[in-house]
Design an enzyme around this catalytic site. Structure first.
Site, mmCIF file in Angstrom:
data_model
loop_
_atom_site.group_PDB
_atom_site.id
_atom_site.type_symbol
_atom_site.label_atom_id
_atom_site.label_comp_id
_atom_site.label_asym_id
_atom_site.label_seq_id
_atom_site.Cartn_x
_atom_site.Cartn_y
_atom_site.Cartn_z
ATOM 1 N N ASP A 3 -8.571 -33.707 45.169
ATOM 2 C CA ASP A 3 -9.793 -33.560 45.962
ATOM 3 C C ASP A 3 -9.624 -34.056 47.396
ATOM 4 O OD1 ASP A 3 -12.521 -32.775 46.135
ATOM 5 O OD2 ASP A 3 -13.139 -34.863 45.946
ATOM 6 N N SER A 29 -17.898 -30.952 47.905
ATOM 7 C CA SER A 29 -17.394 -30.131 46.812
ATOM 8 C C SER A 29 -18.561 -29.644 45.963
ATOM 9 C CB SER A 29 -16.439 -30.960 45.951
ATOM 10 O OG SER A 29 -15.984 -30.206 44.860
ATOM 11 N N GLN A 38 -11.369 -25.052 43.768
ATOM 12 C CA GLN A 38 -12.479 -25.843 44.297
ATOM 13 C C GLN A 38 -13.289 -24.999 45.266
ATOM 14 O OE1 GLN A 38 -11.348 -29.327 46.583
ATOM 15 N NE2 GLN A 38 -13.256 -30.341 46.071
#
Length: 161
Positions: A76, A101, A151
């Site tokens: 991430d 996100s 993502q």
């Protein structure tokens, strides 16, 4: 690499103790871009693709779940930066954009160690309307695919006026 001032830009709205813990956690991971990092040529559009070698700064226990957790954390850190490359933005590293996100999914294909070098190959096939998609693969040093990552994120450039 960004200077200390660049690293802190964009975080001045947070309490100093929170920023310190955030930066301390990032320093537990050794990240090395294969090419110039997203914040390297600010303002110049580039191909929405980047590669990062990463590993933890120190040896970890053998528990496979610990390695999965750390790879998840790292996954991430830089994936949404690939969205910004085509737009010539500097990214979160220099406080140039605001983002979050929306979805983050991972598939673990085989065991790996997060304390050994892993290649994070990232790209963005689509970005429009303030949203972008990042997709990536994490490979072991011998070239085996260990993890697949997708993502979606919201990306906003702060008003500059």
């Amino acid at each position: 690499l960004p200077t200390s001032a660049e690293r802190l830009r964009g975080y001045d709205h947070l309490p100093p103790a929170v920023v310190e813990k955030f930066l301390e956690a990032r320093e537990a991971i050794d990240l090395r871009y294969v090419d110039e990092p997203p914040y390297g040529k600010f303002g110049e559009p580039r191909e929405p693709h980047s590669q990062v070698w990463f590993r933890t700064n120190g040896k970890l226990d053998d528990d496979p779940l610990l390695h999965v957790v750390l790879a998840t954390y790292v996954s991430d850190m830089t994936l949404l930066d690939s969205i910004l490359l085509a737009h010539g933005r500097g990214g979160w590293a220099v406080g140039d954009v605001v983002g979050a996100s929306l979805d983050h999914a991972m598939w673990f294909h085989r065991p790996f160690r997060a304390d050994e070098w892993l290649l994070y190959d990232q790209e963005s096939p689509s970005a429009s309307g303030g949203r972008g998609l990042g997709q990536a693969r994490i490979y072991t040093q011998d070239g085996s695919l260990a993890v697949s990552v997708i993502q979606e994120g919201v990306v906003r450039v702060p008003w500059e006026g």
